[in-house]
Design a protein around this motif. Structure first.
Motif, PDB file in Angstrom:
ATOM      1  N   THR A  28      28.778  34.464  40.360  1.00 34.30           N
ATOM      2  CA  THR A  28      28.139  34.515  38.826  1.00 34.30           C
ATOM      3  C   THR A  28      28.736  33.438  38.018  1.00 34.30           C
ATOM      4  O   THR A  28      28.104  32.727  37.359  1.00 34.30           O
ATOM      5  CB  THR A  28      28.247  35.920  38.198  1.00 34.30           C
ATOM      6  N   LYS A  32      27.048  29.942  36.362  1.00 30.48           N
ATOM      7  CA  LYS A  32      26.858  29.831  35.101  1.00 30.48           C
ATOM      8  C   LYS A  32      27.182  28.150  34.818  1.00 30.48           C
ATOM      9  O   LYS A  32      26.952  27.589  33.780  1.00 30.48           O
ATOM     10  CB  LYS A  32      27.694  30.685  34.187  1.00 30.48           C
ATOM     11  N   ASP A 158      27.696  33.504  29.880  1.00 27.58           N
ATOM     12  CA  ASP A 158      26.379  33.623  29.612  1.00 27.58           C
ATOM     13  C   ASP A 158      25.815  32.839  28.213  1.00 27.58           C
ATOM     14  O   ASP A 158      25.049  32.166  28.094  1.00 27.58           O
ATOM     15  CB  ASP A 158      25.818  35.003  29.630  1.00 27.58           C
ATOM     16  N   LEU A 159      26.586  33.148  27.410  1.00 29.37           N
ATOM     17  CA  LEU A 159      26.562  32.747  26.063  1.00 29.37           C
ATOM     18  C   LEU A 159      26.558  31.153  25.888  1.00 29.37           C
ATOM     19  O   LEU A 159      25.853  30.504  25.237  1.00 29.37           O
ATOM     20  CB  LEU A 159      27.436  33.338  24.890  1.00 29.37           C
ATOM     21  N   ARG A 161      26.542  29.033  28.151  1.00 26.42           N
ATOM     22  CA  ARG A 161      25.321  28.289  28.886  1.00 26.42           C
ATOM     23  C   ARG A 161      24.040  28.279  28.205  1.00 26.42           C
ATOM     24  O   ARG A 161      23.399  27.167  28.364  1.00 26.42           O
ATOM     25  CB  ARG A 161      25.282  28.836  30.306  1.00 26.42           C
ATOM     26  N   GLU A 162      23.949  29.332  27.547  1.00 28.80           N
ATOM     27  CA  GLU A 162      22.768  29.485  26.910  1.00 28.80           C
ATOM     28  C   GLU A 162      22.510  28.297  25.891  1.00 28.80           C
ATOM     29  O   GLU A 162      21.731  27.529  25.434  1.00 28.80           O
ATOM     30  CB  GLU A 162      22.143  30.956  26.515  1.00 28.80           C
ATOM     31  N   GLY A 166      20.147  26.060  27.357  1.00 30.14           N
ATOM     32  CA  GLY A 166      19.086  27.030  27.221  1.00 30.14           C
ATOM     33  C   GLY A 166      18.885  27.995  28.296  1.00 30.14           C
ATOM     34  O   GLY A 166      18.067  28.671  28.265  1.00 30.14           O
ATOM     35  N   THR A 167      19.685  27.681  29.496  1.00 31.34           N
ATOM     36  CA  THR A 167      19.482  28.545  30.619  1.00 31.34           C
ATOM     37  C   THR A 167      19.941  29.823  30.459  1.00 31.34           C
ATOM     38  O   THR A 167      21.098  30.126  29.985  1.00 31.34           O
ATOM     39  CB  THR A 167      20.390  27.921  31.922  1.00 31.34           C
ATOM     40  N   THR A 168      19.226  30.993  30.793  1.00 33.05           N
ATOM     41  CA  THR A 168      19.494  32.165  30.602  1.00 33.05           C
ATOM     42  C   THR A 168      19.380  33.062  31.982  1.00 33.05           C
ATOM     43  O   THR A 168      18.758  32.325  33.017  1.00 33.05           O
ATOM     44  CB  THR A 168      18.657  32.988  29.687  1.00 33.05           C
ATOM     45  N   GLY A 169      19.826  33.950  32.092  1.00 29.82           N
ATOM     46  CA  GLY A 169      19.562  35.086  33.382  1.00 29.82           C
ATOM     47  C   GLY A 169      20.756  35.596  33.678  1.00 29.82           C
ATOM     48  O   GLY A 169      22.008  35.456  33.210  1.00 29.82           O
ATOM     49  N   GLU A 170      20.678  36.477  34.710  1.00 28.15           N
ATOM     50  CA  GLU A 170      21.745  37.310  35.021  1.00 28.15           C
ATOM     51  C   GLU A 170      23.167  36.447  35.475  1.00 28.15           C
ATOM     52  O   GLU A 170      23.131  35.446  36.059  1.00 28.15           O
ATOM     53  CB  GLU A 170      21.626  38.427  35.832  1.00 28.15           C
TER      54      GLU A 170
END
Length: 170
Positions: A28, A32, A158-159, A161-162, A166-170
């Motif tokens: 994971t 990311k 996660d935060l 990368r977004e 703007g990439t999101t996902g598990e």
């Protein structure tokens, strides 16, 4: 290279379950970071924090080294990224630090972790003890702690990368 995470088995024994979840979280963190430039990986996207994706990977390389080399088998080859002058140096990548060199160091620590843990049972005790209490750690405890460590930092990832692209996902 596109990273494909392997879902942990839902019917495995305890050890395979722990190793499966640890590998899942390692994958994971890699996901990311996938597809970003070195500059993006060094971007602190949540001011005033200096936290970066590259810093998280460097930190996890240090954590792998600490638990699976130093604590588990008493093989301390020294620090990768931090120094006495900068004890949080793993979180402070410079312009010279690259994904390639960081990824190589991280994967080497993962390989060492697997190698050092392979001959041990889950109830086997660490060679080194907690300084504050003199307690040893079981391999089970180390696996569980590593899953917790990755899970916490994957939330940060996660935060970051977004905010970077703007990439999101598990």
């Amino acid at each position: 290279m596109t990273i494909k995470r392997t879902e942990p088995s839902t019917t495995a024994d305890e050890r395979a379950t722990l190793e499966g979840f640890l590998d899942y979280h390692r994958q994971t963190l890699h996901m990311k970071c996938e597809g970003l430039t070195d500059a993006q990986l060094r971007t602190a996207a949540v001011p005033p924090s200096g936290l970066t994706l590259l810093g998280l990977v460097r930190h996890m390389a240090e954590v792998e080294r600490w638990w699976f080399r130093h604590m588990l088998v008493d093989n301390s080859p020294g620090n990768l990224f931090w120094t006495d002058e900068d004890p949080d140096g793993d979180f402070h990548p410079t312009e010279q630090d690259t994904w390639e060199s960081t990824y190589t160091a991280w994967q080497a620590e993962i390989d060492a972790a697997r190698s050092n843990a392979a001959p041990l049972a889950l109830d086997d005790l660490s060679a080194n003890k907690r300084k504050s209490s003199g307690e040893s750690f079981t391999l089970r405890w180390i696996y569980t702690h590593m899953i917790e460590e990755y899970a916490r930092h994957n939330g940060h990832a996660d935060l970051l990368r977004e905010l970077i692209d703007g990439t999101t996902g598990e």
